[in-house]
Design an enzyme around this catalytic site. Structure first.
Site, PDB file in Angstrom:
ATOM      1  CB  SER A   1       2.074  -0.920   9.702  1.00  0.00           C
ATOM      2  OG  SER A   1       2.351  -0.103   8.596  1.00  0.00           O
ATOM      3  NE  ARG A   2      -2.661   0.312  14.994  1.00  0.00           N
ATOM      4  CZ  ARG A   2      -2.511   1.569  14.618  1.00  0.00           C
ATOM      5  NH1 ARG A   2      -2.726   1.912  13.384  1.00  0.00           N
ATOM      6  NH2 ARG A   2      -2.171   2.495  15.507  1.00  0.00           N
TER       7      ARG A   2
ATOM      8  N   GLY B   1       0.837  -1.213   0.000  1.00  0.00           N
ATOM      9  CA  GLY B   1       0.000   0.000   0.000  1.00  0.00           C
ATOM     10  C   GLY B   1       0.865   1.253   0.000  1.00  0.00           C
ATOM     11  CG  HIS B   2       3.291   2.178   3.407  1.00  0.00           C
ATOM     12  ND1 HIS B   2       3.296   1.040   4.179  1.00  0.00           N
ATOM     13  CD2 HIS B   2       2.736   3.146   4.180  1.00  0.00           C
ATOM     14  CE1 HIS B   2       2.769   1.305   5.376  1.00  0.00           C
ATOM     15  NE2 HIS B   2       2.422   2.570   5.399  1.00  0.00           N
TER      16      HIS B   2
ATOM     17  CD  GLN C   1      -3.561  10.198   8.200  1.00  0.00           C
ATOM     18  OE1 GLN C   1      -3.305   9.833   9.334  1.00  0.00           O
ATOM     19  NE2 GLN C   1      -2.944   9.699   7.153  1.00  0.00           N
TER      20      GLN C   1
ATOM     21  CE  LYS D   1      -4.771   1.100   6.424  1.00  0.00           C
ATOM     22  NZ  LYS D   1      -5.051   1.302   7.864  1.00  0.00           N
TER      23      LYS D   1
HETATM   24  P1  AMP Z   1       0.947   4.677   7.967  1.00  0.00           P
HETATM   25  O1  AMP Z   1       2.363   4.285   7.785  1.00  0.00           O
HETATM   26  O2  AMP Z   1       0.042   3.558   8.363  1.00  0.00           O
HETATM   27  O3  AMP Z   1       0.782   5.919   8.806  1.00  0.00           O
HETATM   28  O4  AMP Z   1       0.430   5.058   6.516  1.00  0.00           O
HETATM   29  C1  AMP Z   1       1.136   5.938   5.709  1.00  0.00           C
HETATM   30  C2  AMP Z   1       0.282   6.248   4.518  1.00  0.00           C
HETATM   31  O5  AMP Z   1      -0.005   5.030   3.826  1.00  0.00           O
HETATM   32  C3  AMP Z   1      -1.074   6.853   4.917  1.00  0.00           C
HETATM   33  O6  AMP Z   1      -1.405   7.882   4.008  1.00  0.00           O
HETATM   34  C4  AMP Z   1      -2.000   5.687   4.794  1.00  0.00           C
HETATM   35  O7  AMP Z   1      -3.338   6.066   4.504  1.00  0.00           O
HETATM   36  C5  AMP Z   1      -1.399   4.925   3.642  1.00  0.00           C
HETATM   37  N1  AMP Z   1      -1.812   3.528   3.614  1.00  0.00           N
HETATM   38  C6  AMP Z   1      -1.843   2.680   4.661  1.00  0.00           C
HETATM   39  N2  AMP Z   1      -2.319   1.479   4.285  1.00  0.00           N
HETATM   40  C7  AMP Z   1      -2.614   1.572   2.958  1.00  0.00           C
HETATM   41  C8  AMP Z   1      -3.143   0.665   1.984  1.00  0.00           C
HETATM   42  N3  AMP Z   1      -3.493  -0.581   2.292  1.00  0.00           N
HETATM   43  N4  AMP Z   1      -3.308   1.114   0.713  1.00  0.00           N
HETATM   44  C9  AMP Z   1      -2.962   2.380   0.387  1.00  0.00           C
HETATM   45  N5  AMP Z   1      -2.448   3.278   1.258  1.00  0.00           N
HETATM   46  C10 AMP Z   1      -2.279   2.890   2.534  1.00  0.00           C
END
Ligand code: AMP
Length: 283
Positions: free
Chosen positions: A186-187, A36-37, A153, A149
Site C-alpha cells: 500500500s505504501r 497481494g491482498h 509479523q 512480505k
Molecule cells: P497491510 O494491509 O499492508 O497491513 O497487509 C495486509 C496483509 O496483506 C498482511 O498480511 C500483509 O503481509 C499482506 N500483504 C501485503 N503486501 C503483500 C504482497 N505484496 N503480497 C502478498 N501479501 C501481501
C-alpha cells in the site's frame, strides 16, 4: 457482499453463519488494497465457506505519527476490489469501535521483537498483536491469512496464537510482486514516479545478496556491499539480515539453517519499504 462497521452486528451475523456449520477464513488488512491482498482473499476462499476481510488502519502499530497520517486510504476502491473477487464480508471499524479507551495493554515478544522491524519500530508488534487479538475475538475465524512480505509479523503472530491458545490456524501467502520485482505494498502509492523506478532496487538487492551468500560471502560483507549499492541509488538501507525463518535467529551463513531467509528494510525518499526472500540452500 455484506459490509459491517460495528462489532455487534458482525458478531451476530457470523454466529448465525456458524450455526449452519460454515468455516470462516479471515484476512486482516489496513486497506489501500492491491493484488497481494486479493491473493490472500483467494487463498481464504479456497479453504473456507466464508471469507471476512477487515480494513482498519490501526493507530497503535504506528510508531511514527507522520506514517500514520500519510498512510494511503481508499475505502471505496477497496470495497469494489473485494466485491470483484467475491469476498463475503468486509469489516470496516473506526477507532471508537476498536479502542473504546486508550489502550492500557501492551504485549511483549522477547527476542522476536528486538530485531529488524521491532528494533526500528518500537511498540509496532505490540500494536499489531493487540489489534489482531481483538479482531480474532470479534471474527472467531477457523483460519487467518497473512502475507509473506511481513514475515516477522507472521512469526510473532504465530507465537502469539500458540501462547494464548487461540483455536485458529495461521496461514501465509507468497508475496505478490510488480513486473520489476517490487513487492506490492500500500505504501508504494506514496512513491513518486522517479522513486517508484528506483524502488525495484530492493528486490534486486535481495537477489544479489542471495547470490553472494550462496557463493560463500560472509553476512557482514554482503551487508556492507548491499548497503553501498543501495546508497548509490539514494536508497537508505535500515537493515539486511539473514535469519532462520522459523525462529528468526540470525544466521552466519545459509548452510546453518534449513529455512534461511533474507529480510530487508530501506527508505526510498520518505517511504519505508520492506521485503524478504526465502533462500533455497539445496546446493
Ligand atoms: P497491510 O494491509 O499492508 O497491513 O497487509 C495486509 C496483509 O496483506 C498482511 O498480511 C500483509 O503481509 C499482506 N500483504 C501485503 N503486501 C503483500 C504482497 N505484496 N503480497 C502478498 N501479501 C501481501
Amino acid at each position: 457482499m455484506q459490509i459491517f462497521r460495528e462489532i455487534e452486528p458482525l458478531k451476530a451475523f457470523l454466529k448465525d453463519q456458524k450455526g449452519s456449520m460454515r468455516s470462516v477464513g479471515f484476512v486482516p488488512t489496513m486497506g489501500a488494497l492491491h493484488a497481494g491482498h486479493l491473493s490472500i482473499v483467494r487463498a481464504s476462499q479456497a479453504e473456507n465457506d466464508l471469507t471476512v476481510c477487515s480494513i482498519y488502519v490501526n493507530p497503535t502499530q504506528f510508531n511514527n505519527p507522520d506514517d500514520l497520517r500519510k498512510y494511503p486510504r481508499a475505502e471505496s476502491a477497496d470495497i469494489a476490489m473485494l466485491e470483484s473477487v467475491g469476498c463475503d464480508v468486509i469489516f470496516i471499524p473506526d477507532n471508537a469501535q476498536m479502542y473504546e479507551d486508550d489502550p492500557g495493554v501492551t504485549l511483549g515478544f522477547g527476542e522476536l521483537e528486538k530485531i529488524m522491524e521491532g528494533k526500528f519500530r518500537p511498540g509496532h508488534f505490540s500494536g499489531v498483536a493487540l489489534v489482531v487479538g481483538k479482531l480474532f475475538h470479534i471474527v472467531h475465524p477457523n483460519r487467518a491469512y497473512f502475507g509473506q512480505k511481513d514475515w516477522q509479523q507472521f512469526a510473532i503472530l504465530s507465537r502469539f496464537v500458540k501462547e494464548l491458545k487461540f483455536d485458529i490456524a495461521l496461514k501465509w501467502v507468497p508475496t505478490v510482486r510488480e513486473h520489476d520485482g517490487l513487492a506490492m505494498s500500500s505504501r508504494n502509492a506514496r512513491l513518486n514516479e522517479e522513486e517508484r523506478a528506483r524502488a525495484s532496487s530492493l528486490y534486486r538487492a535481495l537477489r544479489k545478496a542471495e547470490e553472494m551468500l550462496k557463493q560463500g560471502s560472509t553476512v557482514s560483507h554482503v551487508q556492507t556491499e548491499i548497503h553501498a549499492g543501495l546508497e548509490e541509488r539514494q536508497i537508505t538501507m535500515e537493515y539486511l539480515e539473514l535469519v532462520d525463518s522459523v525462529n528468526l535467529n540470525f544466521l552466519k551463513n545459509v548452510k546453518t539453517s534449513d529455512n534461511p531467509m533474507l529480510c530487508i528494510a530501506a527508505y526510498v525518499g520518505e517511504v519505508r519499504l520492506i521485503d524478504n526472500l526465502f533462500i533455497d540452500n539445496e546446493n
